[in-house]
Design a protein around this motif. Structure first.
Motif, PDB file in Angstrom:
ATOM      1  N   ASN A  37      47.710   9.419  43.272  1.00  0.00           N
ATOM      2  CA  ASN A  37      46.621   8.458  43.474  1.00  0.00           C
ATOM      3  C   ASN A  37      46.357   8.296  44.957  1.00  0.00           C
ATOM      4  O   ASN A  37      47.291   8.154  45.741  1.00  0.00           O
ATOM      5  CB  ASN A  37      46.998   7.069  42.939  1.00  0.00           C
ATOM      6  CG  ASN A  37      46.997   7.024  41.426  1.00  0.00           C
ATOM      7  OD1 ASN A  37      48.007   6.749  40.812  1.00  0.00           O
ATOM      8  ND2 ASN A  37      45.873   7.317  40.834  1.00  0.00           N
ATOM      9  N   THR A  42      39.259  12.920  44.828  1.00  0.00           N
ATOM     10  CA  THR A  42      37.869  12.560  44.522  1.00  0.00           C
ATOM     11  C   THR A  42      37.013  12.631  45.782  1.00  0.00           C
ATOM     12  O   THR A  42      35.866  13.093  45.748  1.00  0.00           O
ATOM     13  CB  THR A  42      37.807  11.150  43.900  1.00  0.00           C
ATOM     14  OG1 THR A  42      38.607  11.168  42.719  1.00  0.00           O
ATOM     15  CG2 THR A  42      36.387  10.762  43.537  1.00  0.00           C
ATOM     16  N   THR A  43      37.579  12.205  46.899  1.00  0.00           N
ATOM     17  CA  THR A  43      36.846  12.275  48.174  1.00  0.00           C
ATOM     18  C   THR A  43      36.433  13.717  48.462  1.00  0.00           C
ATOM     19  O   THR A  43      35.318  13.979  48.922  1.00  0.00           O
ATOM     20  CB  THR A  43      37.730  11.730  49.318  1.00  0.00           C
ATOM     21  OG1 THR A  43      38.076  10.386  49.007  1.00  0.00           O
ATOM     22  CG2 THR A  43      37.025  11.777  50.650  1.00  0.00           C
TER      23      THR A  43
HETATM   24  P1  ATP Z   1      42.952   8.999  42.322  1.00  0.00           P
HETATM   25  O1  ATP Z   1      43.727  10.066  41.653  1.00  0.00           O
HETATM   26  O2  ATP Z   1      43.657   7.676  42.302  1.00  0.00           O
HETATM   27  O3  ATP Z   1      41.516   8.919  41.893  1.00  0.00           O
HETATM   28  P2  ATP Z   1      42.201  10.441  44.733  1.00  0.00           P
HETATM   29  O4  ATP Z   1      43.183  11.495  45.151  1.00  0.00           O
HETATM   30  O5  ATP Z   1      40.988  10.888  44.018  1.00  0.00           O
HETATM   31  O6  ATP Z   1      42.963   9.334  43.903  1.00  0.00           O
HETATM   32  P3  ATP Z   1      40.405   9.233  46.634  1.00  0.00           P
HETATM   33  O7  ATP Z   1      39.665   8.419  45.638  1.00  0.00           O
HETATM   34  O8  ATP Z   1      39.747  10.429  47.174  1.00  0.00           O
HETATM   35  O9  ATP Z   1      41.831   9.645  46.057  1.00  0.00           O
HETATM   36  O10 ATP Z   1      40.824   8.272  47.844  1.00  0.00           O
HETATM   37  C1  ATP Z   1      41.363   8.753  49.062  1.00  0.00           C
HETATM   38  C2  ATP Z   1      41.519   7.595  50.040  1.00  0.00           C
HETATM   39  O11 ATP Z   1      40.223   7.130  50.445  1.00  0.00           O
HETATM   40  C3  ATP Z   1      42.236   6.390  49.463  1.00  0.00           C
HETATM   41  O12 ATP Z   1      43.061   5.858  50.437  1.00  0.00           O
HETATM   42  C4  ATP Z   1      41.100   5.435  49.099  1.00  0.00           C
HETATM   43  O13 ATP Z   1      41.532   4.102  49.171  1.00  0.00           O
HETATM   44  C5  ATP Z   1      40.086   5.745  50.166  1.00  0.00           C
HETATM   45  N1  ATP Z   1      38.712   5.491  49.661  1.00  0.00           N
HETATM   46  C6  ATP Z   1      38.134   6.032  48.584  1.00  0.00           C
HETATM   47  N2  ATP Z   1      36.876   5.574  48.410  1.00  0.00           N
HETATM   48  C7  ATP Z   1      36.652   4.713  49.428  1.00  0.00           C
HETATM   49  C8  ATP Z   1      35.527   3.911  49.838  1.00  0.00           C
HETATM   50  N3  ATP Z   1      34.384   3.917  49.163  1.00  0.00           N
HETATM   51  N4  ATP Z   1      35.681   3.130  50.922  1.00  0.00           N
HETATM   52  C9  ATP Z   1      36.850   3.120  51.628  1.00  0.00           C
HETATM   53  N5  ATP Z   1      37.923   3.866  51.317  1.00  0.00           N
HETATM   54  C10 ATP Z   1      37.843   4.651  50.236  1.00  0.00           C
END
Ligand code: ATP
Length: 242
Positions: A37, A42-43
């Protein structure tokens, strides 16, 4: 090389979420990005999709190339046409007020490979997900979460495109159905579909993919063939339950 992400640094406001990641996907491959997580999976997908601000993270350095051409200046709809994406779970890209069948047919609107190919893919989707067949006349918004997930993957297949990005397609699916879905995606891959899979479930992802990258707090920690990663002591300890 179909997709090449080069030294990508991405920010949300002042917060840097990706600290310069690089990876690539060759035509015909299944590549997975695994990570816990908040790792930035997703980013990464949102950056590739070129969503307009404010939803989108801002690319501050690096490049994303599709077939050697930078897509940083592209509009999202152009990216979607080329790299079909199956987003889950927040935005499954299904139309809630349309029926299951209408959603599946709508996904074919840009296809140019003829009715026979479309009918074949529809057969494939309906036999893969008999539930979709039973619910073909039901409005999509009244499907369960898992059923909406099946529909989203079904739609991705119905687009007939040759490259899809899957964001945690296993989420919300019962294990049997999940394995069945990956089997079908594997068959499609053998027929030429290139897949970039984002997964939290590293075990499932590494059994499915050819190659993988491990994303950890915005950095690629390690990469290799799925076999190499499965046997990597660090990966085993952190992502495969020891
Ligand atoms: P998960 O499996 O939980 O979905 P992920 O690997 O897809 O996680 P991301 O959603 O890409 O992770 O998040 C990466 C980082 O960017 C995290 O620290 C998150 O808090 C931050 N983040 C994501 N979206 C935003 C936003 N809109 N504004 C600020 N920070 C964000």
């Amino acid at each position: 090389m179909l997709l090449s992400v080069q030294n990508l640094r991405v920010k949300y406001g002042n917060i840097e979420a990706l600290h310069g990641i690089s990876f690539h996907v060759n035509r015909g491959e299944i590549v997975t990005l695994i990570g816990a997580n908040g790792a930035g999976k997703t980013t990464t997908l949102l950056s590739i999709m070129r969503l307009p601000p404010p939803e989108a993270p801002k690319v501050v350095e690096g490049d994303i190339l599709y077939e050697g051409q930078s897509i940083l200046g592209w509009e999202t709809h152009d990216v979607v046409r080329k790299l079909h994406m199956d987003l889950s779970p927040e935005g499954r890209r299904i139309f809630g007020n349309l029926t299951v069948m209408e959603n599946l047919i709508l996904a074919t609107y840009a296809r140019k490979d003829g009715e026979e190919a479309i009918a074949r893919d529809l057969d494939r989707v309906l036999s893969l997900f008999p539930r979709m067949s039973e619910r073909r006349k039901q409005r999509s918004e009244s499907l369960s979460g898992g059923e909406q997930q099946m529909l989203a993957v079904g739609r991705a297949i119905m687009t007939g495109c040759d490259f899809i990005l899957l964001d945690e397609p296993s989420m919300g699916l019962a294990p049997l159905l999940m394995y069945e879905m990956f089997r079908t995606l594997k068959k499609l891959n053998e027929l030429g579909l290139t897949i970039l899979l984002i997964e939290q479930n590293a075990k499932v992802a590494l059994n499915f993919a050819h190659r993988g990258y491990v994303l950890d707090t915005g950095e690629i920690k390690t990469s290799g063939t799925a076999e190499e990663l499965k046997h990597d002591p660090e990966v085993k300890k952190a992502y495969l339950g020891g």
